[in-house]
Design a protein around this motif. Structure first.
Motif, PDB file in Angstrom:
ATOM      1  N   GLY A  80       0.846  -1.299  -0.191  1.00  0.00           N
ATOM      2  CA  GLY A  80      -0.135  -0.055  -0.004  1.00  0.00           C
ATOM      3  C   GLY A  80       0.707   1.314   0.087  1.00  0.00           C
ATOM      4  N   SER A  81       2.208   1.082  -0.226  1.00  0.00           N
ATOM      5  CA  SER A  81       2.755   2.288  -0.322  1.00  0.00           C
ATOM      6  C   SER A  81       2.294   3.074  -1.174  1.00  0.00           C
ATOM      7  CB  SER A  81       4.246   1.961  -0.619  1.00  0.00           C
ATOM      8  OG  SER A  81       5.265   3.021  -0.538  1.00  0.00           O
ATOM      9  N   GLY A  82       2.219   4.643  -0.936  1.00  0.00           N
ATOM     10  CA  GLY A  82       1.771   5.696  -1.657  1.00  0.00           C
ATOM     11  C   GLY A  82       0.282   5.684  -2.018  1.00  0.00           C
ATOM     12  N   ILE A  83      -0.330   4.776  -1.623  1.00  0.00           N
ATOM     13  CA  ILE A  83      -1.976   4.550  -2.026  1.00  0.00           C
ATOM     14  C   ILE A  83      -2.679   5.927  -1.559  1.00  0.00           C
ATOM     15  CG2 ILE A  83      -2.535   3.193   0.157  1.00  0.00           C
ATOM     16  CD1 ILE A  83      -4.141   3.027  -3.323  1.00  0.00           C
ATOM     17  N   VAL A  84      -2.450   6.404  -0.263  1.00  0.00           N
ATOM     18  CA  VAL A  84      -3.370   7.341   0.198  1.00  0.00           C
ATOM     19  C   VAL A  84      -2.614   8.738  -0.660  1.00  0.00           C
ATOM     20  CG1 VAL A  84      -3.405   9.220   2.136  1.00  0.00           C
ATOM     21  CG2 VAL A  84      -3.350   6.354   2.620  1.00  0.00           C
ATOM     22  N   MET A  85      -1.559   8.800  -0.970  1.00  0.00           N
ATOM     23  CA  MET A  85      -1.287  10.108  -1.772  1.00  0.00           C
ATOM     24  C   MET A  85      -1.475   9.839  -3.116  1.00  0.00           C
ATOM     25  SD  MET A  85       2.804  10.939  -0.606  1.00  0.00           S
ATOM     26  CE  MET A  85       3.511   9.298  -0.836  1.00  0.00           C
ATOM     27  N   THR A  86      -1.405   8.717  -3.644  1.00  0.00           N
ATOM     28  CA  THR A  86      -2.038   8.631  -5.170  1.00  0.00           C
ATOM     29  C   THR A  86      -3.469   8.756  -5.291  1.00  0.00           C
ATOM     30  OG1 THR A  86      -0.212   7.054  -5.565  1.00  0.00           O
ATOM     31  CG2 THR A  86      -2.092   6.864  -7.012  1.00  0.00           C
ATOM     32  N   LEU A  87      -4.402   8.240  -4.364  1.00  0.00           N
ATOM     33  CA  LEU A  87      -5.679   8.719  -4.319  1.00  0.00           C
ATOM     34  C   LEU A  87      -5.908   9.930  -4.064  1.00  0.00           C
ATOM     35  CD1 LEU A  87      -7.350   5.440  -2.414  1.00  0.00           C
ATOM     36  CD2 LEU A  87      -7.507   6.090  -5.088  1.00  0.00           C
TER      37      LEU A  87
END
Length: 407
Positions: free
Chosen positions: A319-326
């Motif tokens: 899940g690395s980067g998932i919050v920033m990507t969304l």
């Protein structure tokens, strides 16, 4: 030339990722000694533990002001200012004559970190083409993890040579170098002319919150749950290691190995998101983490505990980067920083609330019940992602209602 061939992360590696690596080193260097420094200033054990949470509190309360500052002065100068702010706060921690001043210094570090983290996300969201966005932001998350992993080891070296306060000098030095590297970040032309050739007014925080409220109240709930599960895992591993009789050194090694696995998969996860969509990572990430957390209370030996901890690291790395990507997907082109301020507020609320809820359930029932509750939050997050991501239309944010340049 295909889009995949026209952009390379290597071309922006130093300005985009250098400050984040240094930020991770600086913060990682001081995290193991914040509580110890508080104890040296006369704090009780409970108060010393509270000092560490002040980093998160400082970040939480600064997310909205951070977005306003970034929108006003741009990502480059926000990064420079935040780096210098954190360096100054490190110096204050070194010279703090009492626990009150030291607490202020730690709080200020958290405040500066909020500006820094928001500005770096906003910058890459704008600078990187959509087809490469997830890889860029996953790499950003991975570089930060690497810095946080290296920081404690660098801190241990300087502490061995010059004492506990040297960790803060190391952190200050890392932030000062980050400020210098941030000066190489190219300025972004955020404002886009409208049909009349005029630059659109900077939207207010209120207009952003109103025009995007359905996103915050749907997929934003999933972001909050992700923050809660991720923060809780940092509490679960040490507490369960202690509950099955492992000494602190062994538990620390297991924690470190879990973090090492976490760092191995950030780029493949980003590439998978770019090629197959966000759900291809969001669901496995939360499902694997929840499954691993569910297994933790069944482990009674070091080997079983190690395997479960490694599985947690693998899940979190996916899940690395998932919050920033969304966040980048849903953010409007004009008002991006303001949107991301609310986005980070949701994430930080989960980060602060997850361990607190774990603590309450553990006190009321048992540690096992608290861990299973955390696993349940992860499954709820996966369900929220599965239900809302296809329906809110990533990459097609709704128009912003301009509200002037107010707050």
């Amino acid at each position: 030339m295909r889009p995949e061939e026209s952009f390379s992360l290597r071309r922006i590696a130093v300005p985009a990722y250098g400050p984040s690596l240094l930020y991770g080193v600086g913060q990682g260097a001081i995290l193991p000694v914040v509580a110890l420094s508080a104890r040296d200033l006369g704090a009780t054990v409970a108060l010393a533990a509270l000092m560490v949470t002040l980093l998160g509190v400082g970040s939480l309360v600064t997310n909205i002001p951070a977005s306003m500052l970034t929108a006003r002065f741009g990502e480059k100068w926000a990064l420079v200012a935040a780096s210098l702010w954190c360096a100054a706060a490190m110096f204050l921690a070194v010279v703090a004559p009492n626990i009150t001043v030291f607490a202020l210094a730690v709080f200020l570090i958290g405040m500066g970190g909020s500006v820094f983290l928001l500005a770096r996300q906003s910058y890459l969201s704008e600078a990187v083409p959509v087809h490469f966005r997830a890889r860029a932001l996953s790499t950003l998350g991975g570089v930060h993890r690497i810095g946080m992993f290296l920081g404690p080891f660098a801190g241990a070296v300087v502490i061995g040579l010059a004492g506990t306060s040297s960790a803060y000098w190391l952190g200050a030095g890392a932030f000062l170098v980050a400020a210098v590297v941030s000066l190489t970040v190219p300025e972004l032309e955020v404002a886009r002319p409208d049909r009349d050739g005029q630059a659109p007014a900077r939207p207010s925080m209120r207009s952003i919150a109103s025009s995007h409220r359905h996103i915050y109240l749907t997929i934003g709930i999933g972001i909050l749950l992700i923050g809660a599960v991720r923060a809780s895992r940092n509490v679960v591993i040490p507490l369960w290691g202690d509950s099955i009789g492992l000494d602190a050194a062994t538990t620390s090694v297991i924690f470190g190995l879990s973090g090492a696995v976490d760092m191995l998969v950030f780029y493949p996860a980003g590439k998978l998101m770019d090629l197959k969509g966000r759900l291809a990572v969001a669901i496995p990430f939360l499902t694997v983490m929840s499954g691993a957390l569910f297994l933790i209370p069944f482990t009674t030996t070091m080997l079983g505990f190690l395997l479960a901890a490694l599985l947690i690291g693998l899940g979190n790395g996916l899940g690395s980067g998932i919050v920033m990507t969304l966040g980048a997907d849903y953010a409007p082109p004009v008002g991006r920083a303001q949107f991301l301020g609310f986005w980070r507020l949701l994430s930080d609320t989960g980060i602060m609330g997850g361990p607190a809820l774990l603590s309450l359930v553990t006190a009321a029932v048992s540690l096992s019940a608290g861990i299973w509750m955390t696993a349940g939050l992860g499954l709820l997050g996966a369900a929220a992602m599965a239900y809302w991501i296809p329906r809110t239309g990533p990459l097609k944010p709704e128009p912003v209602i301009s509200g002037g340049t107010g707050n």
